[in-house]
Design an enzyme around this catalytic site. Sequence first.
Site, PDB file in Angstrom:
ATOM      1  N   SER A 107       0.815  -1.211   0.000  1.00 36.44           N
ATOM      2  CA  SER A 107       0.000   0.000   0.000  1.00 36.44           C
ATOM      3  C   SER A 107       0.852   1.266   0.000  1.00 36.44           C
ATOM      4  O   SER A 107       1.950   1.293   0.564  1.00 36.44           O
ATOM      5  CB  SER A 107      -0.894   0.005   1.242  1.00 36.44           C
ATOM      6  OG  SER A 107      -1.547   1.251   1.403  1.00 36.44           O
ATOM      7  N   TYR A 130      -2.486   5.496  -4.281  1.00 34.53           N
ATOM      8  CA  TYR A 130      -3.543   6.477  -4.060  1.00 34.53           C
ATOM      9  C   TYR A 130      -3.145   7.755  -4.796  1.00 34.53           C
ATOM     10  O   TYR A 130      -1.965   8.120  -4.826  1.00 34.53           O
ATOM     11  CB  TYR A 130      -3.696   6.806  -2.570  1.00 34.53           C
ATOM     12  CG  TYR A 130      -4.380   5.739  -1.762  1.00 34.53           C
ATOM     13  CD1 TYR A 130      -5.649   5.284  -2.103  1.00 34.53           C
ATOM     14  CD2 TYR A 130      -3.774   5.206  -0.624  1.00 34.53           C
ATOM     15  CE1 TYR A 130      -6.283   4.313  -1.354  1.00 34.53           C
ATOM     16  CE2 TYR A 130      -4.409   4.238   0.136  1.00 34.53           C
ATOM     17  CZ  TYR A 130      -5.662   3.791  -0.229  1.00 34.53           C
ATOM     18  OH  TYR A 130      -6.287   2.831   0.512  1.00 34.53           O
ATOM     19  N   THR A 156      -6.080   2.561  -6.840  1.00 34.32           N
ATOM     20  CA  THR A 156      -7.326   2.568  -6.074  1.00 34.32           C
ATOM     21  C   THR A 156      -8.113   3.834  -6.359  1.00 34.32           C
ATOM     22  O   THR A 156      -7.595   4.942  -6.192  1.00 34.32           O
ATOM     23  CB  THR A 156      -7.029   2.456  -4.565  1.00 34.32           C
ATOM     24  OG1 THR A 156      -6.365   1.210  -4.314  1.00 34.32           O
ATOM     25  CG2 THR A 156      -8.313   2.506  -3.754  1.00 34.32           C
ATOM     26  N   LYS A 252      -8.718  -0.719  -8.911  1.00 31.36           N
ATOM     27  CA  LYS A 252      -9.391  -1.248  -7.728  1.00 31.36           C
ATOM     28  C   LYS A 252     -10.484  -0.287  -7.250  1.00 31.36           C
ATOM     29  O   LYS A 252     -10.281   0.923  -7.236  1.00 31.36           O
ATOM     30  CB  LYS A 252      -8.368  -1.457  -6.603  1.00 31.36           C
ATOM     31  CG  LYS A 252      -8.912  -2.106  -5.341  1.00 31.36           C
ATOM     32  CD  LYS A 252      -7.764  -2.358  -4.362  1.00 31.36           C
ATOM     33  CE  LYS A 252      -8.229  -3.112  -3.126  1.00 31.36           C
ATOM     34  NZ  LYS A 252      -9.061  -2.271  -2.248  1.00 31.36           N
ATOM     35  N   HIS A 276     -13.869  -1.471  -0.788  1.00 30.81           N
ATOM     36  CA  HIS A 276     -12.840  -1.090   0.183  1.00 30.81           C
ATOM     37  C   HIS A 276     -13.090  -1.771   1.538  1.00 30.81           C
ATOM     38  O   HIS A 276     -12.878  -1.198   2.603  1.00 30.81           O
ATOM     39  CB  HIS A 276     -12.793   0.430   0.365  1.00 30.81           C
ATOM     40  CG  HIS A 276     -11.408   0.963   0.566  1.00 30.81           C
ATOM     41  ND1 HIS A 276     -10.652   1.484  -0.452  1.00 30.81           N
ATOM     42  CD2 HIS A 276     -10.630   1.058   1.670  1.00 30.81           C
ATOM     43  CE1 HIS A 276      -9.485   1.885   0.013  1.00 30.81           C
ATOM     44  NE2 HIS A 276      -9.439   1.627   1.308  1.00 30.81           N
TER      45      HIS A 276
END
Length: 381
Positions: A107, A130, A156, A252, A276
């Site tokens: 992440s 992100y 994402t 995603k 999520h």
Amino acid sequence: MAIITNIEDLRILHKKRTPKMFYDYADSGSWTESTYRANESDFQKIKLRQRVAVDMTNRTTKTTMVGQEVTMPVALAPTGLTGMQHADGEILAAKAAEKFGVPFCLSTMSICSIEDVAERTTKPFWFQLYVMKDRGFIERLIERAKAAKCSALVLTLDLQILGQRHKDLKNGLSAPPKLTITNMINMATKPRWCLGMAMTPRRTFRNIVGHATGVGNMSSLSSWTAEQFDPGLSWSDVEWIKKLWGGKLIIKGILDEDDARMAANSGADALIVSNHGGRQLDGAVSSIQALPGIVEAVGKDIEVWMDGGIRSGQDVLKAWALGARGTMIGRPFLYGLGAMGEAGVTKCLEIIKNELDITMAFTGHRDIQNVTKDILYPGTF
């Protein structure tokens, strides 16, 4: 706990061994948590057809995800703060995944950095992105992922703004945790966790601190992250990121068929049906309920995966039968990590693979790639 037989056993151990704020971060959803619960309960409504007197020998769960060979159609999902569930958590999870033969995705909001994981693994892993307002920071993150030889980028799209998670607010979630009286009393009951954290230098968001402009410590990090998630994110940004990355791209956060068509038209290699983990829009449909319609809409044009609610190998098989050509697990591997570190992640993967293999046999199949929705009992899906 002498014998661990399922993911729930790992969850119980995780809760015992990890400070409350980090366990709650992993095991909670937004608002009323209705979508968080539906992700799991909707799997349980789907029933399987048992078959008998069929050849169950020489079974295989092997397949591919975006061209990568995998032991089973499961990847470790990108989860923030993984290194606060257990010291060096992202490194340990990546090592377990590599040895087991499934992908690991790091992440953006990890405790261990891209470089930390790359230096301690031998095979390429995936990186999740992100989109922040600071596009220069995004460009540098992508370049760092390239330098680390990450083999896929998971973009994402469902966290432009943060869903309210009541437990995180009440616990005062932070990394490292604030040394309040309540936190210190709770951490004193978790000696394994404390010892591990005392022995590692990795206690903050190392992909960000020292890399983002003006973020050199925890106080500046808090204000930066609060302002940086970009509510103006659009499909033109997806196109920009795809060109900048130049490699395999996975999108995603898709729950809607129109969005799925946009994802397929973007040129991405795969999309993930995901809400999520029930941590964003409470009241949204569960991932497994959204999956069949999205597969029907775009399954011929793009590889469709799903995450959310998977707690067993049976859930993986049900998702595959409904058209998912890959799944991602978040909470199950976090439970294992918090319970027993790298060995716990391995145990999680062993449990899921064993359940997948045996259930496949009971439904009359030896090769997962030949499994179709015929294994599901009519009227339950």
